[in-house]
Every structure is written in C-alpha cells, then in structure tokens.
Enzyme design. Sequence first.
Site, short mmCIF file in Angstrom:
data_model
loop_
_atom_site.label_atom_id
_atom_site.label_comp_id
_atom_site.label_asym_id
_atom_site.label_seq_id
_atom_site.Cartn_x
_atom_site.Cartn_y
_atom_site.Cartn_z
N GLU A 146 0.80 -1.12 -0.07
CA GLU A 146 -0.19 0.06 0.14
C GLU A 146 0.91 1.15 -0.01
O GLU A 146 0.67 2.31 -0.52
CB GLU A 146 -0.91 0.14 1.20
CG GLU A 146 -2.06 -1.17 1.30
CD GLU A 146 -3.23 -0.79 0.23
OE1 GLU A 146 -3.19 0.28 -0.46
OE2 GLU A 146 -3.94 -1.54 0.11
N ASP A 286 -4.22 -9.38 -8.36
CA ASP A 286 -4.50 -8.61 -9.48
C ASP A 286 -3.37 -7.85 -10.01
O ASP A 286 -3.00 -7.94 -11.21
CB ASP A 286 -5.84 -7.75 -9.00
CG ASP A 286 -5.48 -7.05 -7.74
OD1 ASP A 286 -4.52 -6.94 -6.88
OD2 ASP A 286 -6.42 -6.19 -7.34
N GLU A 379 -18.62 -5.58 -3.26
CA GLU A 379 -17.20 -5.96 -3.51
C GLU A 379 -17.19 -7.34 -3.97
O GLU A 379 -16.09 -7.72 -4.59
CB GLU A 379 -16.66 -5.74 -1.90
CG GLU A 379 -15.28 -6.27 -1.84
CD GLU A 379 -14.31 -5.17 -2.22
OE1 GLU A 379 -14.70 -4.22 -2.78
OE2 GLU A 379 -13.12 -5.46 -2.19
N GLU A 400 -12.15 0.59 -10.43
CA GLU A 400 -11.62 -0.07 -11.38
C GLU A 400 -12.69 -0.16 -12.69
O GLU A 400 -11.98 -0.34 -13.75
CB GLU A 400 -11.36 -1.73 -10.90
CG GLU A 400 -10.17 -1.95 -10.13
CD GLU A 400 -10.29 -1.44 -8.65
OE1 GLU A 400 -11.55 -0.88 -8.14
OE2 GLU A 400 -9.21 -1.35 -8.06
#
Length: 586
Positions: A146, A286, A379, A400
């Site tokens: 992150e 991802d 989600e 996204e």
Amino acid sequence: MSGKRKTSWTIRTIIIIFVLIIFPTIFVSCSMSDDSYSYSYLSAKRKRMSHKVRKMFYHAYDNYMTYAFPHDELKPMTKSFTDSLSELGNLKLENLPQEYNGSALTLVESLSSLVILGNNTEFERAVIWLSENLTFDVDARINLFECNIRLLGGLVSAHILATDSRNRFTQGTYNNQLLDLAQDLGKRFLPAFNTPTGLPYAWINLKYGVMENETTETSTSGCGSLILEMGALSRLTGDPRFEYAALHALHKLWGMRSSLNLLGTTLDVETGEWIEYSSGIGAGVDSFYEYLIKAHILFGKEEYWRMFQSAYLAVQKYFRYGSWYHEADMRTGRATYWQLTSLQAFWPGVQVLVGDITAANLTHREFFRVWKKFGVLPERYLLDHQIVHPTEKYYPLRPELAESTYYLYQATKDPWYMEVGEAIVNSLNLHTKVEGGFASVRDVTTMQLEDHQHSFFLAETCKYLYLLFDDSPLMGRNYIFTTEGHPLPVISDWHEKLPDSYIPRNWTSIKIETQKKHASAMSMQVCPANLASPGHAGHKIESVCHVPDTWSDHRCLTDDDCGIDSTNCRRRSCSMAGYCGLWLFI
Ligand SMILES: *[C@@H]1O[C@H](CO)[C@@H](O)[C@H](O)[C@H]1NC(C)=O
Ligand SMILES: *[C@@H]1O[C@H](CO)[C@@H](O)[C@H](O)[C@H]1NC(C)=O
Ligand SMILES: *[C@@H]1O[C@H](CO)[C@@H](O)[C@H](O)[C@H]1NC(C)=O
Ligand SMILES: *[C@@H]1O[C@H](CO)[C@@H](O)[C@H](O)[C@H]1NC(C)=O
Ligand SMILES: *[C@@H]1O[C@H](CO)[C@@H](O)[C@H](O)[C@H]1NC(C)=O
Ligand SMILES: CC(=O)N[C@H]1CO[C@H](CO)[C@@H](O)[C@@H]1O
C-alpha cells in the site's frame, strides 16, 4: 485546361463546403432527434461531463484539505479525519502506532490529479508544503504494498510531472524535493527484502525496519507489484538497489508458479511456500499481472513480456468462463470459487493494453451490468447464485470499472463508453456525495454509507473519469498508469534495446509509425498491426497474445492469424498448441 481545373476546383469547393458545414448540420439535426451520436453533441457532452467530474474532485479535495489535512484520509460524514496509513491492509488492526499524526496521504495521492486538472498553483503549494513537513521517520508499521503504490508511486509520478518540460513551478522552487522524499521512503523499504527468499515482508516499521515476530505471510500482489515504482525510483536516482530488490522478488515469485503457470494468492516469505493455492485475477493477485505487462511497456525488457504472456494465457485457460473469471487451484486448474469481485474490473483495462479488445469489451459489459443492477459495484458477488456476498456488500468508491471504461474508450472511441462513464458519475453523485465529501457505501443493497473517503478516490476514480471525458492533459506523450493511477512516462531512455531478431520481416512499412510513438498502450491508435496486414482486410488482428474470444476453439492455425504485436511491432507466430504469441524458442 485551366477552365477545366477551375470547374473542378469549384465543384471541389462546393463539396468541401457541403461536407464541412451543411452535412454536419443535417447530420446533427437528424441525429439529435433520433438521439444517436454526432460530433457536436458528443463534444458538448464531453465538456459538460468533464466539468462535472472536476467538481467531484474538488468537492473531495477541498473537504479533505479543510477537515482532514495533514492527516491521511477524510471522514466525510463527521467532517473529521483518520490516520489510516497504518491501517491499510491491516484487517485485524494490530500494532497500531500510538503517536502517528498522518502523512498527508490524500494530498500525496492528489498530486498527479491536480496536474491532470491543470491546477499548477495548487500543485506547487502542495509540493512545497510536503517538502517542508513530510517525514517518513515515524514509528509506524505500514503495509509495504500500500505504501509503495500510494506514497512512493504518488511521489515519483509527481516528481516526473514537476520536472517535465512544461515548467509547472515558479522559478527555482522545485529542487527535486519529492524525489528526495521518495528515495528516503525507498530506503526504508529495503529491510523488508532481507529474507532467505528475497520475497519482502508485507509489513515494515518505517523507523525501525521489520518488527520482531512479524508475520511472514504475504500475498502475490504484495511481492509482485513493486517493480514500476521501485524501478522508476532506481532510474531517477541512479541507485540500483530498489529495482534490484523488486526484480529479485518478482523472479522468485515467478519461480514458484505451478506447471500450469498459475500462482496462488498467499505465501510465506521465509520458506517460499504457498499458503493459499486458490487464486484468480482479483484481490491478492490482481496487480501482479498488471505490473508484468506494464513493466514490459515501461522498461522494454523482454523477460517481463515472456512472464506476462505465459501468465495471461494461463488465466484465459483456467480462470475464464465466458466473460467471467472465477478462481482456480494453481496445482490442478480446477475451479474453486465462482465469485465476481469488484477489483477484477481492472482486467479489461489490462486486456486493452495487449490488444484483446473483444474480450475486454465483453467482460466490461458484464461488470457494468452488475453496476447497473445495484447502482454501484458490490465488493463480492456470487456468480452461481446471482446474489451479493452476505458479508462483502460494500463499495468503497473503487476506481476499477471507470479505469477499464477509460481504456476501452481510448482504444475504440466508441461513444457508448461515455454513456457508461456518465452513469458512473451520476450514481456516485446520487448515492455517495455528502456535504463533507464522498462517502464509501457500506451496503450496496441499502446504500447505507460509511464515514470514509479513501485516497484512491482522488488518485484514481476521479482521474479516470476525468480523462474519459477530457484526454487532452496527457496528449502527445505516452504514459502508463501505476495500479494507483499515477502516470509514469514511457521514455526511450528507460528502454532496453531490442535484439534484431524481434524486428518483424517487413520492418520498413511500420518503422515510421513506431519511431514517432514509443511502444505503449495508447499508441494502439496507430496500431501497426493494421498497417502490416493489408492482405487481411476485414480480418482485424488485435492482440499481443490474442486468444480469440469466441465460444469455439480459441486457436490460431497459421502465423498469419497472429500478425504483429501492436504495442511493440514484433512479429508473432502461432504455436504448435494453436496460440498466438512471441514463441521464440520453438
Ligand atoms: C501528534 O500530535 C500530538 C497532539 O498534537 C502530539 O502531542 C504528538 O507529539 C504528535 N506526534 C508526533 C509523532 O508528531
Ligand atoms: C486549484 O485548486 C484550489 C484548491 O481547490 C482552488 O482554490 C483553485 O481555484 C484551483 N485552481 C484552478 C485553476 O482550478
Ligand atoms: C516473540 O514471540 C515469542 C514466542 O511466541 C515470545 O516469547 C516473544 O516475547 C515475542 N517477542 C516480541 C517482541 O513480541
Ligand atoms: C462490444 O460488445 C457489444 C455487444 O456485444 C457490441 O455491440 C460492440 O460492437 C462491441 N464493441 C467492440 C469494440 O468490440
Ligand atoms: C513491405 O511493405 C510495404 C508497404 O506495405 C510494401 O510496399 C513492400 O513491398 C513490402 N516489402 C516486402 C519485402 O514485403
Ligand atoms: C518546517 C515546517 O514546519 N514547514 C511548514 C509546515 O507546515 C506549516 C503549516 O502547514 C507551515 O507553516 C510550515 O512552514
């Protein structure tokens, strides 16, 4: 002779006048009434929508600056703040620091968006504040992934934007302060890589390094999505340690793939063993896929391309079901979970990068269908039961779907994607806008809100929506976006020189195009594959590693079915198994 020429000129002039003035007028008046698209209708819409997104960004930004800055993120409902950097990825909220007053996370994340919105004065003000006040010498345990994508990526990208030829600063005010901050942060990352495997710990204390008894569990994306930011940092500072550490970890991770070229989701950094064997293209994995292809575009290295291609083909083979992607066990390829996760919506964007437009379009449409069903994306959504997951009903303002919409619009210029963007903008304003900013949705079935405005809403959601309607800020230069939406320029200085064998047979016909534009996603618009295959009119060759997205056999028959890779102009061939690609060793 001259009389004839005059006549033809007159006719030509009339035709030109007709085409330029009269025809559009007829076209506009017809098309407005039957509601199809015309140039002026579209440009008015683009203008209106980009203005609307601009207002969204400033509503989020100004409220952050008023109620939360210099803390990390805004709580828009109570108009307060949260020092969330140490909570990111920390589901159990362990080892939270006692004395930590934030790192202005949302401001760092907003820097590249401010440049894209053309707000140089605010950008300069922010950079000066950060260079005087930001320090990473804090006793806080943070998530490496992150912190890398949000802070390091935000700083590196903003540094490049600050020093590009457009001179955004008052004379003399910028002296690489952001790069110095990035380098300091990068050095604090390095102890995380000090493991027997070279795979980094997921957690690190910014001041003291890896804590005693730190967990050795991490994720595939945690180890495999560092190369863009750390690679760029090495190229900018001349200190190779950052790129080396990230690349070494990526090699190790890739070495852990199964014989099917699949990876799991979680692993142990000390032993290099998998913990969770089931994986897909969503959470925990991802950006690993995303960074392989983007690293190839940014650094031109052939090995990233080879890794990406093998990984991509395995995804198409084992995870895909029609337009959907389920999870599968990396050892057997057998399907495990039939769930759509909101993070997976980035995948069509990656497919656009490699030219798989048809597949990207179909998957994107499925995601948008679910978006429309609820008003935002849940989600997690159970594909087999067509219901929202009982506990993961939230929508934290994720970018996204907007991101994929932007890529698809860039590749196709199909105005339908602007309709999608408009629907996204309208639902965000309808469901998530509050007086003090934009709030996450806690439950998409009730639209109950949660008091949190994530920094990626400013870094990504607003940015991609804005660029969908106004792409002029990045015109004339190729960029790739990090997984946090921070642009990095594709420049030849960072590219490895390609071996001659990769150059296609008829190089002359496409050379001119490729010299003008560096290989990147957005140069799809001058797709050399189209130029290079005049004999295949009507047979559009789209993709780098195209697996034709039909219900039939997904296979090519001859090399001519595969054409030339439109992002790097290399000739592709059809493998013995019937897949198009760069099969150098067969
Ligand atoms: C954080 O803020 C509190 C209250 O203003 C202050 O006492 C403390 O020293 C600050 N901590 C750090 C690390 O600056
Ligand atoms: C830049 O941002 C600041 C802060 O939101 C705002 O006051 C200013 O009007 C903006 N300038 C432009 C040119 O948009
Ligand atoms: C680390 O774990 C061991 C064994 O569980 C324990 O005895 C020790 O106190 C722990 N150290 C720290 C600093 O938490
Ligand atoms: C996307 O899919 C729709 C529906 O199948 C189709 O009408 C459209 O032409 C497709 N666009 C592209 C670029 O493939
Ligand atoms: C290469 O392509 C150009 C333009 O398409 C064509 O004119 C030329 O004959 C081709 N050369 C060869 C050797 O195929
Ligand atoms: C060193 C320092 O404190 N610099 C700046 C930090 O931020 C405050 C207010 O935001 C400025 O007044 C300081 O000059």
